[in-house]
Design a protein around this motif. Structure first.
Motif, PDB file in Angstrom:
ATOM      1  N   TYR A 270       0.842  -1.202   0.000  1.00 19.35           N
ATOM      2  CA  TYR A 270       0.000   0.000   0.000  1.00 19.35           C
ATOM      3  C   TYR A 270       0.880   1.255   0.000  1.00 19.35           C
ATOM      4  CZ  TYR A 270      -3.410   3.480   1.398  1.00 19.35           C
ATOM      5  OH  TYR A 270      -4.191   4.605   1.427  1.00 19.35           O
ATOM      6  N   ASN A 271       1.845   1.297   0.899  1.00 16.36           N
ATOM      7  CA  ASN A 271       2.710   2.482   1.002  1.00 16.36           C
ATOM      8  C   ASN A 271       3.504   2.704  -0.277  1.00 16.36           C
ATOM      9  OD1 ASN A 271       1.907   3.171   3.607  1.00 16.36           O
ATOM     10  ND2 ASN A 271       3.408   1.813   4.552  1.00 16.36           N
ATOM     11  N   ARG A 272       3.854   1.627  -0.950  1.00 20.06           N
ATOM     12  CA  ARG A 272       4.603   1.755  -2.197  1.00 20.06           C
ATOM     13  C   ARG A 272       3.786   2.475  -3.262  1.00 20.06           C
ATOM     14  NH1 ARG A 272       6.247  -3.235  -6.280  1.00 20.06           N
ATOM     15  NH2 ARG A 272       6.972  -1.910  -7.994  1.00 20.06           N
ATOM     16  N   TRP A 273       2.472   2.157  -3.329  1.00 21.36           N
ATOM     17  CA  TRP A 273       1.654   2.686  -4.431  1.00 21.36           C
ATOM     18  C   TRP A 273       0.867   3.944  -4.089  1.00 21.36           C
ATOM     19  CZ3 TRP A 273       2.644   1.453  -9.162  1.00 21.36           C
ATOM     20  CH2 TRP A 273       3.289   0.235  -9.424  1.00 21.36           C
ATOM     21  N   PHE A 274       0.619   4.189  -2.797  1.00 24.88           N
ATOM     22  CA  PHE A 274      -0.229   5.333  -2.448  1.00 24.88           C
ATOM     23  C   PHE A 274       0.460   6.382  -1.586  1.00 24.88           C
ATOM     24  CE2 PHE A 274      -3.116   1.670  -3.069  1.00 24.88           C
ATOM     25  CZ  PHE A 274      -3.740   2.127  -4.218  1.00 24.88           C
ATOM     26  N   MET A 275       1.683   6.078  -1.123  1.00 25.24           N
ATOM     27  CA  MET A 275       2.410   7.040  -0.298  1.00 25.24           C
ATOM     28  C   MET A 275       3.835   7.275  -0.799  1.00 25.24           C
ATOM     29  SD  MET A 275       0.332   8.151   1.989  1.00 25.24           S
ATOM     30  CE  MET A 275       1.472   8.966   3.097  1.00 25.24           C
ATOM     31  N   SER A 276       4.113   6.900  -2.031  1.00 26.03           N
ATOM     32  CA  SER A 276       5.445   7.047  -2.624  1.00 26.03           C
ATOM     33  C   SER A 276       5.312   7.466  -4.082  1.00 26.03           C
ATOM     34  CB  SER A 276       6.219   5.725  -2.547  1.00 26.03           C
ATOM     35  OG  SER A 276       6.261   5.220  -1.233  1.00 26.03           O
ATOM     36  N   PRO A 277       6.355   8.035  -4.664  1.00 25.88           N
ATOM     37  CA  PRO A 277       6.309   8.374  -6.096  1.00 25.88           C
ATOM     38  C   PRO A 277       6.143   7.110  -6.938  1.00 25.88           C
ATOM     39  CG  PRO A 277       8.117   9.518  -5.011  1.00 25.88           C
ATOM     40  CD  PRO A 277       7.599   8.514  -4.033  1.00 25.88           C
ATOM     41  N   ILE A 278       5.241   7.162  -7.910  1.00 27.52           N
ATOM     42  CA  ILE A 278       4.982   6.002  -8.756  1.00 27.52           C
ATOM     43  C   ILE A 278       5.096   6.382 -10.232  1.00 27.52           C
ATOM     44  CG2 ILE A 278       3.504   4.864  -7.048  1.00 27.52           C
ATOM     45  CD1 ILE A 278       1.057   5.860  -8.603  1.00 27.52           C
ATOM     46  N   PRO A 279       5.353   5.384 -11.080  1.00 23.48           N
ATOM     47  CA  PRO A 279       5.468   5.668 -12.519  1.00 23.48           C
ATOM     48  C   PRO A 279       4.107   6.041 -13.091  1.00 23.48           C
ATOM     49  CG  PRO A 279       5.510   3.295 -12.101  1.00 23.48           C
ATOM     50  CD  PRO A 279       5.555   3.975 -10.758  1.00 23.48           C
TER      51      PRO A 279
END
Length: 305
Positions: A270-279
């Motif tokens: 969750y934190n990877r996709w909604f709380m971090s910069p994503i491509p």
């Protein structure tokens, strides 16, 4: 000596019971052979359904490959299927789906597992089955920051965008009950299309899951021009979608999803996709884990609403 009638009845009953007992394993075997796992094993491939513009969940990156939170969960499930079926070279195929066609494509066998942003509704369970909830959110509206619109009551005489195949406009009408607001609905074919209706001025609001609205704003040319506002029309739950009445396949899906929640892997994802910069633009949706989703992780459920 001719057997008595009671004896004949007992004999016939015993023969019938024996036949039923013999046929039950065959019936169970046939049911298993006709399930998704058997289909995958026979084809040497699994088909995942993805969305093109459900940012954060399931969308196309800069190389036009499907990525996102839902996609990563599905890939973990694929790994488990590879291990269980002893198919390390299992081919993964991808099929784009929309809000309008996702349920038929799962129900008719075109898609084995839908990895998008689908709400688990009891009425939909008549056609398909769902994993435990992977996300819970509120349905609200996106508007231009300078529009002055801040509640459902402000939509009097306005045009509202929704995405075809979603429950958004029905929820808006239920919230409007008793006020008889004059609201015009315009449907976009996907979430990006619906957002463009507001961006272009053809619609004054876009009603959808607040997390998906946040994704649209994060990817807008001028994010500061938009905001999410208004009362919650309903708290809903997102889940992965699969064919109904397929206990073997659902057991794998449920085991993987529940295991990810219990191990803490789901929250990291969750934190990877909604709380971090994503491509593809390294934009941060910046949507902290809410209390409703924490509850879903703590007590996995595919009950539906």
């Amino acid at each position: 000596m001719t057997p008595s009638r009671p004896t004949l009845k007992r004999t016939a009953l015993a023969v019938t019971s024996a036949l039923i007992a013999a046929l039950l394993p065959l019936a169970a075997s046939h049911a298993q052979d006709s399930g998704t796992l058997a289909k995958i094993q026979q084809a040497g491939a699994i088909t995942l359904g993805y969305r093109e513009s459900s940012f954060g969940f399931s969308y196309l990156d800069g190389d036009l490959k499907p990525v996102g939170y839902s996609m990563d969960i599905c890939r973990r499930i694929v790994d488990e299927i590879k291990a269980q079926l002893k198919l390390p070279a299992l081919q993964v195929r991808y099929q784009a789906v929309t809000s309008a066609n996702r349920i038929p494509l799962v129900a008719n066998g075109t898609v084995d597992l839908e990895c998008g942003s689908t709400t688990n509704l009891v009425e939909r369970q008549k056609q398909v089955a769902f994993s435990p909830d992977i996300f819970r959110y509120n349905v609200r509206m996106l508007v231009r920051a300078d529009s002055g619109l801040r509640s459902v009551a402000d939509l009097q005489g306005k045009t509202v965008a929704t995405t075809a195949g979603t429950t958004s406009f029905r929820l808006l009408r239920e919230a409007d009950r008793g006020r008889n607001l004059d609201i015009t609905n315009l449907s976009g074919k996907d979430h990006s299309d619906s957002f463009m209706l507001v961006e272009s001025g053809r619609a004054q609001a876009f009603v959808l899951d607040d997390i998906l609205l946040a994704g649209q704003i994060a990817n807008a040319k001028n994010p500061q021009d938009y905001l999410i506002t208004g009362e919650s029309l309903r708290t809903e739950n997102q889940a992965l979608m699969l064919r109904k009445d397929d206990a073997g396949f659902k057991a794998i899906v449920d085991r993987v999803v529940t295991g990810m929640m219990q191990s803490g892997e789901m929250e990291k994802l969750y934190n990877r996709w909604f709380m971090s910069p994503i491509p593809p633009r390294n934009i941060n949706i910046n949507y902290p884990l809410n209390a409703e989703t924490r509850e879903a992780f703590a007590h996995p459920s595919s009950k539906g609403i």
